[in-house]
Write a protein that holds these residues in place. Structure first.
Motif, short mmCIF file in Angstrom:
data_model
loop_
_atom_site.label_atom_id
_atom_site.label_comp_id
_atom_site.label_asym_id
_atom_site.label_seq_id
_atom_site.Cartn_x
_atom_site.Cartn_y
_atom_site.Cartn_z
N ARG A 257 44.06 26.11 34.78
CA ARG A 257 43.61 27.58 35.53
C ARG A 257 44.76 28.40 35.06
N GLU A 258 45.74 28.47 34.91
CA GLU A 258 47.10 29.17 34.55
C GLU A 258 46.69 29.78 33.19
N LEU A 259 46.29 28.72 32.31
CA LEU A 259 46.00 29.21 30.90
C LEU A 259 44.98 30.08 30.71
N VAL A 260 43.97 29.58 31.47
CA VAL A 260 42.50 30.49 31.61
C VAL A 260 42.84 31.71 32.20
N ASN A 261 43.53 31.88 33.06
CA ASN A 261 44.07 33.23 33.77
C ASN A 261 44.65 34.17 32.83
N THR A 262 45.35 33.49 31.85
CA THR A 262 46.14 34.23 30.60
C THR A 262 45.23 34.51 29.77
N PHE A 263 44.09 33.86 29.45
CA PHE A 263 43.18 34.35 28.42
C PHE A 263 42.28 35.51 29.11
N ALA B 204 39.63 42.31 27.00
CA ALA B 204 39.16 43.84 27.11
C ALA B 204 38.57 43.95 28.50
N GLN B 205 37.78 43.16 28.95
CA GLN B 205 37.00 43.38 30.23
C GLN B 205 38.25 43.32 31.19
N PHE B 206 39.26 42.47 31.15
CA PHE B 206 40.22 42.53 32.14
C PHE B 206 40.92 44.05 32.28
N GLN B 207 41.21 44.49 30.93
CA GLN B 207 41.95 45.60 30.78
C GLN B 207 41.10 47.03 31.48
N ALA B 208 39.81 46.79 30.94
CA ALA B 208 38.93 47.87 31.54
C ALA B 208 38.97 47.84 33.27
N GLU B 209 38.89 46.56 33.87
CA GLU B 209 38.81 46.50 35.21
C GLU B 209 40.22 47.31 35.86
N ARG B 210 41.30 46.72 35.28
CA ARG B 210 42.52 47.40 35.79
C ARG B 210 42.46 48.93 35.55
N ALA B 211 42.24 49.36 34.29
CA ALA B 211 42.09 50.86 34.10
C ALA B 211 41.19 51.63 35.10
N ALA B 212 40.24 50.63 35.64
CA ALA B 212 39.14 51.45 36.86
C ALA B 212 39.99 51.26 38.08
N GLY B 213 41.05 50.78 38.28
CA GLY B 213 41.71 50.90 39.64
C GLY B 213 41.88 49.43 40.23
N MET B 214 41.25 48.53 39.72
CA MET B 214 41.54 47.15 40.32
C MET B 214 42.73 46.55 40.19
N SER B 215 43.15 45.73 41.35
CA SER B 215 44.48 45.21 41.16
C SER B 215 44.19 43.88 40.22
N GLU B 216 45.29 43.21 39.98
CA GLU B 216 45.34 42.24 38.90
C GLU B 216 44.59 41.20 39.39
N SER B 217 44.75 40.62 40.86
CA SER B 217 44.03 39.61 41.53
C SER B 217 42.73 39.86 41.70
N GLU B 218 42.46 41.35 41.92
CA GLU B 218 40.71 41.50 42.14
C GLU B 218 40.04 41.38 40.80
N ALA B 219 40.82 41.90 39.74
CA ALA B 219 40.16 41.64 38.47
C ALA B 219 39.94 40.28 37.96
N PHE C 176 30.72 36.04 31.43
CA PHE C 176 31.76 36.35 30.77
C PHE C 176 32.56 34.98 30.69
N MET C 177 32.79 34.18 31.58
CA MET C 177 33.55 33.05 31.29
C MET C 177 33.05 31.94 30.66
N ASP C 178 31.85 31.98 30.51
CA ASP C 178 30.77 31.13 29.66
C ASP C 178 31.46 31.62 28.08
N ALA C 179 31.11 33.12 27.83
CA ALA C 179 31.51 33.61 26.47
C ALA C 179 33.05 33.47 26.03
N LEU C 180 33.91 33.55 27.34
CA LEU C 180 35.47 33.42 26.91
C LEU C 180 35.58 31.89 26.49
N ARG C 181 35.02 31.05 27.35
CA ARG C 181 35.29 29.29 26.84
C ARG C 181 34.82 29.18 25.53
N GLU C 182 33.54 29.57 25.13
CA GLU C 182 33.12 29.52 23.94
C GLU C 182 33.95 29.99 22.73
#
Length: 833
Positions: free
Chosen positions: A356-362, A367-382, A392-398
């Motif tokens: 879980r922690e390693l995946v959260n780091t990924f 870029a999607q996480f950075q976009a969500e944060r830029a849009a105003g979401m908190s880290e936990s929400e993003a 998204f998760m399937d593509a990230l894992r692959e």
């Protein structure tokens, strides 16, 4: 001081002339003045046009455009590897283009094409009148459109008078340079059709999956209709607009007699019937290698005044297409086998979801996480939102768990690169794991430790104790290298330490040799681009390097210790086959003297014959003279294997792009991950007779080799009345420990027993009455540690029970000092480091 000069007044005569001329004009009839205005305007217009002529392309430029040819890159055996061209275009002759295309083009774009000389004044005037009435209408001829297509930067596309004048001037020049057929051919081969398709041939393949020669009337009208606005009339995204525009083209063809009126109604009702397939540039059989060649060629062409996209160069490379195919297949098959294991692990409960922690780091790094944060979401929400996004998760894992690999093979004596596979799939991963990826080499770096030791006079039968090692590396810090199993506490020869890849032995040996000396030797042999940190752990491969560097260095070992840089290109020719420049094999540089190199090579045979690389013999059944080394980094992050044959050296690497992901013990070590691809490559290369199974390296038992070893180890020459000299390729010393190096001692000689014994000495048959052997002296260069401490020795081949010889100071035997010549193998200044 004289007063400053005053500006002189203009002469009175010219002033009077202009005054009289103006008075005369005012007195003249107004009609005369009005008649001069058009002349003045015309004169200004002509002057303006003439001023623009030098700003348009010349006739020579026009002819050069049509004669442009891409660079062809060929393998050593004549197979095409790539074309270097500016656009995805394939030139076809006018006679190889469907007549339907030409008919549709002329009926729609330029009905009087064969009547004008680049400009259709009647059509231009009609277009101007229509535009003035508020109805935009183009008046450009095909020749004018060609001018825009060929020279968009010189002419531009802005709706200005200057652009239209430049376009007209260039069109007149084109008509001067080309025939009408040449203009049509050039136009149809250069016009863009979206989706990286340039020219009618690529357009036909892209939209209808056929050649330009086979286009029917409907297909021809569709493509010609796009020319009015490729995006607006895109048949893929805007099919109805494209169909309407196609029907207008069909009506024009019927109007100008290119289509029977009876056909028009039925054709207008027909659907588009696209067979769309975007044309991609074929990567070719060696795309990563071609990238390296392109980079080199651009520099070469700049220095020699050539255009790699237009001058039709022919580049003959060193790559062997057969070896490349074998390498690519071996890498693909092994990668697929391992990927199935990886997928089973990371798709399971213990894999992706458990980390879980390693995946959260990924996720945070995406870029999607950075976009969500830029849009105003908190880290936990993003994090929560993206974790809930299955796609998204399937593509990230692959992407993260896709295993990667690299492979390189080259000739050791010449440096000719024969195979280069930079990744599993160039389309998915263009990152080059041969030349770009720097990874820890693990145990494949150990030969440099042993080579440096042999260069300092160590023998392969010298021993160290396989014991726990503690090496201080800083205040309060101790480094404790370990192996998979517990230390045995038993003596182990250097030869076995390398064959079985013992970290405890190598760490001790690195301390004795000195990490700086190990780094020096590695650089001399080919690790020349990566930084090597001269720390105690260097010998275990902790400094990241590239696969290219490692294979090049092993090639130096296979080349009797002589470094040759990798060579990619053998010669460059022009389009007519004339050789512009040939590139001879680079001169070899001695990196490791012959004697210690042949000892190192022999020790690396043991890796294959009985050590960690024994699968080469047992699983792949490879015979012949082979040497090599496996390599595995901590937690199986990287798997390496490099194999040496007298005619070919090849190495492979396996791992994840993200080094935070590791492989497992069951399949991750180099002997199980990288060795299979190299083993299969060599098996098929021997089967296909790309290399000679009977080729061999120099051996310790060869008379010439024994003689050079004699000289290297410093055997005192025999003379009348002196003890007889024997060659001793294997002299064992007492175990060596990692205790501080002993104080400097005098070079010593080993006096063998005087009692006769037979058969043991190379080059001496029968009993030997007396023998003298000189131990290696201290390196006069001052960079080596103290001499190898030899307190007692045995003569190789002596019968059991023969007493060990004692060590005498230099001069006791033969009444003189040791005869070994001074030699410093680390000529850093000469090598340029």
């Amino acid at each position: 001081m004289s007063p400053p000069e005053q500006p002189s007044a203009p002469p009175a005569a010219p002033r009077r002339f202009w005054r009289r001329l103006w008075s005369g004009l005012k007195a003249a009839h107004p009609l005369l003045i009005l008649s001069l205005v058009p002349l003045a305007v015309a004169a200004l217009a002509v002057a303006y046009v003439l001023a623009l002529v030098p700003l348009t392309p010349g006739v020579s430029d026009l002819r050069k455009v049509r004669s442009q040819q891409p660079t062809v890159v060929l393998s050593a055996d004549g197979q095409q590897l790539a074309l270097f061209r500016r656009a995805n275009r394939e030139w076809v002759a006018l006679q190889d283009i469907s007549p339907n295309v030409v008919a549709a083009l002329l009926a729609t774009e330029d009905q009087r094409f064969y009547e004008h000389h680049g400009l259709d004044l009647r059509r231009t005037l009609a277009a101007a009148i229509s535009t003035a009435r508020g109805r935009m209408q183009g008046g450009s001829t095909i020749t004018q459109q060609l001018a825009r297509n060929l020279y968009p930067e010189d002419i531009g596309r802005a709706p200005t008078i200057e652009r239209k004048i430049k376009e007209a001037i260039t069109a007149l020049k084109i008509e001067q340079a080309y025939s009408k057929r040449e203009i049509l051919e050039t136009y149809l081969n250069t016009v863009p059709f979206l989706y990286n398709a340039y020219g009618i041939e690529m357009a036909a393949r892209t939209y209808f999956d056929r050649s330009a020669r086979d286009l029917d009337v409907l297909q021809s009208a569709t493509l010609v209709g796009m020319l009015k606005g490729t995006s607006y009339y895109n048949p893929v995204l805007n099919p109805e607009r494209a169909r309407q525009r196609r029907n207008i083209v069909l009506a024009q063809m019927a109007r100008y007699g290119q289509l029977a009126p009876a056909q028009l109604a039925s054709l207008r009702a027909a659907p588009l019937q696209l067979d769309f397939a975007q044309q991609q540039e074929e990567p070719g059989p060696a795309p990563h290698f071609v990238v390296q060649v392109r980079r080199w060629l651009i520099d070469w062409a700049d220095r020699n005044g050539y255009d790699i996209y237009a001058d039709g160069l022919v580049v003959r490379t060193t790559l062997d297409s057969r070896a490349q195919a074998l390498a690519a297949r071996a890498l693909a098959e092994q990668s697929q086998r391992l990927q199935k294991i990886v997928d089973g692990i990371w798709n399971g409960k213990r894999g992706w979801s458990a980390q879980r922690e390693l995946v959260n780091t990924f996720i945070r790094e995406s870029a999607q996480f950075q976009a969500e944060r830029a849009a105003g979401m908190s880290e936990s929400e993003a994090l929560a939102r993206l974790r809930a996004d299955t796609g998204f998760m399937d593509a990230l894992r692959e992407s993260k768990t896709r295993l990667q690999a690299g492979f390189l093979a080259l000739e050791p004596g010449t440096g000719l690169v024969r195979a280069w596979v930079g990744s599993r799939d160039f389309a998915q991963d263009q990152f080059d794991h041969v030349a770009q990826a720097r990874r820890q080499p693990g145990s494949t770096f150990k030969p440099f430790v042993y080579g440096a030791a042999f260069a300092q006079g160590a023998h392969p039968t010298d021993v160290l104790i396989d014991q726990a090692v503690e090496i201080p590396v800083g205040p309060g810090e101790v480094w404790r290298p370990t192996d998979i199993g517990q230390p045995s506490g038993q003596p182990m020869t250097l030869r076995d330490g390398l064959a079985y890849s013992k970290n405890t032995i190598t760490a001790q040996l690195t301390q004795r040799v000195g990490p700086a000396h190990v780094a020096d030797l590695a650089r001399l042999m080919g690790v020349r681009d990566s930084k090597l940190d001269p720390v105690p752990s260097l010998g275990l491969g902790t400094s990241p390097v590239t696969l290219r560097e490692m294979v090049t260095a092993y090639a130096a070992i296979a080349n009797n210790g002589r470094y040759v840089p990798p060579m990619l290109v053998s010669r460059v020719e022009d389009r007519n086959g004339r050789v512009l420049q040939a590139f001879p094999t680079p001169m070899a540089e001695e990196a490791l003297p012959f004697a210690p190199n042949v000892i190192l090579l022999d020790a690396m045979r043991g890796v294959i014959d009985r050590g960690t690389g024994a699968a080469i013999r047992t699983r792949y059944g490879l015979q012949g003279d082979l040497a090599g080394k496996t390599g595995t980094t901590q937690d199986n992050t990287d798997g390496w294997f490099i194999l040496m044959h007298p005619q070919l050296v090849a190495g492979g690497w396996v791992g994840f792009n993200d080094s935070r992901l590791t492989m497992q013990d069951a399949w991750g070590p180099g002997a199980r991950s990288a060795l299979p691809m190299v083993g299969e490559f060599f098996r098929q290369s021997l089967k296909g007779k790309l290399i000679d199974a009977k080729a061999s390296f120099p051996r310790l038992g060869d008379p010439e080799v024994a003689e050079q070893l004699n000289a290297w180890w410093g055997v005192v020459p025999a003379s009348a009345g002196d003890p007889q000299v024997v060659t001793l390729p294997e002299v064992a010393s007492v175990p060596l420990t990692v205790a501080p190096a002993p104080a400097a001692v005098e070079p010593a000689v080993v006096i063998a027993p005087q009692e006769g014994w037979g058969g043991g000495a190379v080059g001496n048959a029968g009993p030997v009455p007396r023998a003298v052997v000189v131990a290696p002296p201290r390196d006069p260069g001052g960079r080596s540690p103290a001499p190898w401490p030899v307190e007692r020795a045995v003569v190789a081949g002596a019968p059991a029970g023969v007493a060990a010889a004692r060590v005498a100071p230099a001069g006791e035997a033969n009444g003189g000092p040791a005869a070994k010549p001074a030699f410093n193998p680390y000529r850093s200044q000469e090598a340029g480091f």
